[in-house]
Design a protein around this motif. Structure first.
Motif, short mmCIF file in Angstrom:
data_model
loop_
_atom_site.label_atom_id
_atom_site.label_comp_id
_atom_site.label_asym_id
_atom_site.label_seq_id
_atom_site.Cartn_x
_atom_site.Cartn_y
_atom_site.Cartn_z
N HIS A 91 0.83 -1.21 0.00
CA HIS A 91 0.00 0.00 0.00
C HIS A 91 0.86 1.26 0.00
N PHE A 92 1.97 1.25 0.74
CA PHE A 92 2.78 2.45 0.88
C PHE A 92 4.00 2.45 -0.05
N ALA A 129 5.11 0.48 -2.56
CA ALA A 129 4.97 0.23 -4.01
C ALA A 129 4.04 1.24 -4.66
N GLY A 130 3.75 2.33 -3.97
CA GLY A 130 2.84 3.33 -4.52
C GLY A 130 3.53 4.66 -4.73
N TRP A 131 3.45 5.52 -3.73
CA TRP A 131 3.95 6.88 -3.86
C TRP A 131 5.46 6.95 -4.09
N GLY A 132 6.20 6.07 -3.43
CA GLY A 132 7.65 6.11 -3.57
C GLY A 132 8.09 5.99 -5.01
N ILE A 133 7.48 5.04 -5.73
CA ILE A 133 7.81 4.83 -7.13
C ILE A 133 7.41 6.05 -7.97
N LEU A 134 6.24 6.61 -7.69
CA LEU A 134 5.78 7.79 -8.44
C LEU A 134 6.70 8.98 -8.22
N ILE A 135 7.12 9.20 -6.98
CA ILE A 135 8.03 10.30 -6.68
C ILE A 135 9.35 10.10 -7.41
N ALA A 136 9.89 8.88 -7.37
CA ALA A 136 11.15 8.58 -8.05
C ALA A 136 11.03 8.81 -9.56
N PRO A 150 -4.95 2.19 4.97
CA PRO A 150 -4.95 0.82 4.45
C PRO A 150 -5.96 -0.06 5.17
N THR A 151 -6.56 -0.95 4.45
CA THR A 151 -7.46 -1.96 5.02
C THR A 151 -7.18 -3.29 4.33
N TYR A 152 -7.52 -4.37 5.00
CA TYR A 152 -7.47 -5.68 4.35
C TYR A 152 -8.87 -6.27 4.46
N GLY A 153 -9.61 -6.23 3.36
CA GLY A 153 -11.01 -6.63 3.40
C GLY A 153 -11.77 -5.66 4.29
N SER A 154 -12.41 -6.20 5.30
CA SER A 154 -13.16 -5.35 6.24
C SER A 154 -12.35 -5.01 7.48
#
Length: 640
Positions: free
Chosen positions: A476-477, A479-486, A548-552
Motif C-alpha cells: 500500500h505504501f 509500491a505506490g507513492w515512492g515509485i511515483l516520486i522517483a 490501508p485496510t485488508y477486506g473489512s
C-alpha cells in the motif's frame, strides 16, 4: 611521445586483462565486450529477462479486473494511450540510461549527482518489494503442493470449516404470495408451506465459500488484525525458504545463470495460459465470463470518467516496472550498440498483450464458475489475493481433474513471480557490484547468498499469522507513492536539468543518428506529456489517500504510522543526498548547486572505445591507478 591504443581502453571486443587480480567475475566471460562488468550472453537472455521482469502477477490478477470494472473493451482505449504517453517513454528512457553508462540504478546518477538519492530510493523500494513479493511466491508454492491431492482441500467444507462455510448461497427470507396476498417470511416458513419466493426478493445468509475459509483459516491462519501477530506459520516459512533457495540458486552466477533460466520461467507461463484458455473456452458459461470481460459490458461512456484514465495510467506504470531500478540494472549489461529502442517497444507491447490474453483465460473459467453456482459473473469476479487464492481456486475445484488445473495455475503464478524476483535481486547485486567491484568480483556467490538470507529473515514477519496484513501494508505504501516520486524526479532531472536534447545525443551514440521527425514523439512525451501525467497520478493518489485496510479489517493507528515511516525512509534519501552533495561541493551556495547539477567527471560510456569526441575528456581515476598508465584528456600515452 607516441599514442598507444591499448586493448581494454580504446578498443572493444576481447581485451587483455590488466587487473592486478586473476579473479574473474562470474558475470564476465572472454567473449564479453565489457570484461569488467560482463554482458548478456545473447540478445534472447536480455529480452526474456526484461519480459519476465515486466510481466508479473499484476498482469493476471489485476488487469482483467480493471478491464471488467472500467467499461470492458472500452478500457483498452485509455490503456493503449497511457502505454504510448507514459509507459513506453519512461521504459525507453531507463533502458537507454542503463545501457549508455553500463551502471546500476545508483551509480548511473553520475549523470546528475544532485539526484543520486533518487537511485537510492529505487533500490530501497526494490528491497521492500523483494521481501513481500517472495512471500506471495511462497503462497503460490503452498497451494502448488496442496494441489497434489486427489480432492482439492478447498473444494468443500471439511473439518477446518465453521458454521458459515457453504458451497451454495443460503436464502434467509423472501417475499411470496399466500392466499392472494404478498407476505415476507423466513425461508423455512416458505418451504414448509410449499410456497415459492418471488424473483428479486430473496435475502441470503452471510456465508463464506470453502476456498475463502481455506485461504484465511488454513493457508494463512489469519489473525484478527495487525495487533495480533501470532506465531510463524511454519509451512509458509518453509515455502518462503524454498523460494529464496530457488532465487539464490538461479542468481549464483548473476546474469550468466539467470539469463538461461528465464527461457523457461518467462515462456512457460504462456503455455499454461493457453492451456487454461482452451480448457476454459470449452466449458459451459465461458462465453458469459468473456462477455463480462470485454464483450457486451463494453461501455464507451466510461471514458468520460477520470477514474478510468487514472486506473489505466496506474496499471501501465506499475505493470512495466519503471522507476524500480530493475530496467536500468538489466540494461546495464547490454553491449553499447544494442538497439534499446526496438527492445523497449517489443517488451512493452508483449507485456500489454499478455495482460489482455490473461484476461480471456481468467474470465472464461470464472464464467463457468458463475454458471455452476448459479450466480452472476459480477459476484465471482475479484482482483489481487482474492482472485488468485480464493475466486480462481474455487472455480478450478469445480472442473473435472481439478488437481491438474490447480497445479498448472499455481505453477504459472510461481513462474510469473520468480522471474520478476530474479530481476529485483539482480538490481540489488548490481548496485553492490558498482559500489564494491573488487569485492563482488571475488565474492559474488557469498554476497548473493547473504542478500537472500537477509531478505528471508526480514520476510519472516510476513509469514506470521498477521503476515498478510504486513504484505498489504508494504504494498500500500512502498509500491505506490515512492515509485511515483522517483519517476517524476527521474524524468525532470534527466530532461530538464541534464538536458533532453543532450540525452537524445547520448542515445544516438548507441543506436545511430535519427531524424528530427523520429524524435518528435519522444520529445513531446519526455518534455511535457509524461511528466504532467505522472504528476497528475501522484497528486490524485495523495488527494484520494485512504488508510490501508485488508477486506473489512481496519489497520490500527500505529500500523498506518509504520507505513508512513516506511515511505519516508524510502524517499528521505533524495533530499539527504542532495544536501550532502551541495555541502561537499566548492564555492558559494549558488555555485555548489550548479556544480551538483552537472554530470560527474567520470560520466559517460563505461568503455573508452565508445566515448568518441563527446566524452573524450572522461577520466576514470580508479582505472588509471589500477593500471598505472598516465592519461591526458582521456587518451592513453606512453612516454618515450
Amino acid at each position: 611521445m607516441g599514442m598507444l591504443n591499448l586493448p581494454g581502453f580504446l578498443s572493444c571486443g576481447k581485451k587483455k586483462d590488466f587487473s592486478l587480480s586473476n579473479e574473474k567475475d562470474a558475470h564476465a566471460s572472454d567473449s564479453d565486450e565489457n570484461s569488467e562488468r560482463g554482458n548478456w550472453s545473447n540478445k534472447g537472455d536480455y529480452l526474456l529477462s526484461m519480459v519476465g521482469y515486466a510481466v508479473g502477477l499484476g498482469n493476471v490478477w489485476r488487469f482483467p479486473y480493471l478491464t471488467y470494472q472500467n467499461g470492458g473493451g472500452a478500457f483498452l482505449i485509455p490503456y493503449t494511450l497511457m502505454l504510448a504517453l507514459a509507459g513506453l517513454p519512461l521504459f525507453f528512457m531507463e533502458c537507454s540510461l542503463g545501457q549508455f553508462a553500463s551502471l546500476g540504478p545508483i551509480s548511473v546518477w553520475r549523470i546528475l549527482p544532485l539526484f543520486q538519492g533518487v537511485g537510492i530510493t529505487m533500490v530501497i523500494i526494490s528491497t521492500f518489494v523483494a521481501i513481500y513479493y517472495n512471500v506471495i511466491i511462497a503462497y503460490a508454492l503452498y497451494y502448488l503442493f496442496a494441489s497434489f491431492q486427489k480432492v482439492l482441500p478447498w473444494s468443500d467444507c471439511f473439518s477446518w470449516a465453521d458454521e458459515f462455510c457453504s458451497k451454495t448461497r443460503l436464502v434467509s427470507d423472501c417475499n411470496a404470495t399466500l392466499d392472494g396476498e404478498i407476505i415476507h417470511a423466513n425461508y423455512s416458513f416458505i418451504t414448509s408451506n410449499n410456497l415459492t419466493c418471488m424473483n428479486g426478493t430473496m435475502n441470503y445468509k452471510p456465508v463464506q465459500f470453502p476456498s475463502e475459509q481455506y485461504w484465511n483459516k488454513v493457508a494463512l491462519q489469519r489473525s484478527s488484525g495487525l495487533d495480533e501477530t501470532g506465531n510463524i506459520v511454519w509451512y509458509l516459512a518453509l515455502c518462503l525458504l524454498l523460494s529464496w533457495m530457488i532465487v539464490g540458486a538461479v542468481l549464483f552466477k548473476g546474469i550468466k545463470s539467470s539469463g538461461k533460466v528465464v527461457y523457461f520461467t518467462a515462456l512457460f507461463p504462456y503455455v499454461i495460459l493457453l492451456i487454461l484458455l482452451v480448457r476454459g473456452a470449452t466449458l459451459e458459461g465461458a462465453l458469459d465470463g468473456i462477455e463480462y470481460y470485454i464483450g457486451k459490458q463494453s461501455n464507451i461512456t466510461k471514458l468520460m470518467e477520470a477514474e478510468v484514465w487514472k486506473d489505466a495510467a496506474t496499471q501501465i506504470f506499475y505493470s512495466l516496472s519503471v522507476a524500480w531500478g530493475g530496467l536500468v540494472a538489466l540494461s546495464s549489461y547490454n553491449k553499447f550498440h544494442n538497439n534499446c529502442y526496438s527492445d523497449a517497444i517489443l517488451v512493452c507491447v508483449t507485456n500489454c498483450l499478455t495482460s489482455v490474453f490473461a484476461g480471456f483465460a481468467i474470465f472464461s473459467i470464472l464464467g463457468h464458475m458463475a454458471f455452476v453456482s448459479e450466480r452472476p459473473v459480477s459476484e465471482v469476479v475479484d482482483s489481487g489475493f482474492d482472485l488468485a487464492f480464493v475466486a480462481y481456486p474455487e472455480a478450478l475445484s469445480k472442473l473435472p481433474v481439478s488437481p491438474l488445473w490447480s497445479f498448472l495455475f499455481f505453477f504459472m503464478l510461481l513462474l510469473l513471480g520468480l522471474d520478476s524476483q530474479f530481476a529485483t535481486i539482480e538490481t540489488l547485486t548490481t548496485t553492490i557490484q558498482d559500489i564494491y567491484p573488487k569485492a563482488m568480483k571475488k565474492l559474488r556467490i557469498p554476497i548473493t547468498l547473504a542478500v537472500c538470507i537477509l531478505l528471508f529473515l526480514l520476510g519472516l514477519t510476513c509469514v506470521t499469522q498477521a503476515g498478510i496484513y504486513w504484505v498489504n501494508l508494504i504494498d500500500h505504501f512502498c509500491a505506490g507513492w515512492g515509485i511515483l516520486i522517483a519517476a517524476v524526479l527521474e524524468i525532470i532531472g534527466i530532461i530538464y536539468i541534464y538536458g533532453g536534447n543532450r540525452f537524445i545525443e547520448d542515445i544516438e551514440m548507441m543506436i545511430g543518428k535519427k531524424s528530427r521527425l523520429f524524435w518528435l514523439w519522444w520529445r513531446m512525451c519526455w518534455f511535457f506529456i509524461t511528466p504532467v501525467l505522472l504528476m497528475a497520478i501522484l497528486v490524485w493518489s495523495l488527494v484520494t489517500f485512504s488508510p490501508p485496510t485488508y477486506g473489512s479489517v481496519l489497520y490500527p493507528a500505529w500500523g498506518t504510522a509504520v507505513g508512513w515511516c516506511m515511505i519516508i525512509f524510502c524517499v528521505i534519501w533524495i533530499p539527504v543526498v542532495a544536501v550532502l552533495k551541495i555541502v561537499k561541493a566548492e564555492g558559494n551556495l549558488c555555485q555548489r548547486i550548479v556544480s551538483c547539477c552537472r554530470p560527474a567527471a567520470n560520466w559517460g560510456p563505461y568503455l573508452a572505445c565508445h566515448r568518441g569526441e563527446r566524452y573524450s575528456h572522461v577520466v576514470d581515476p580508479k582505472r588509471e591507478k589500477e593500471h598505472e598508465i598516465p592519461t591526458v584528456s582521456g587518451f592513453v600515452y606512453i612516454q618515450q
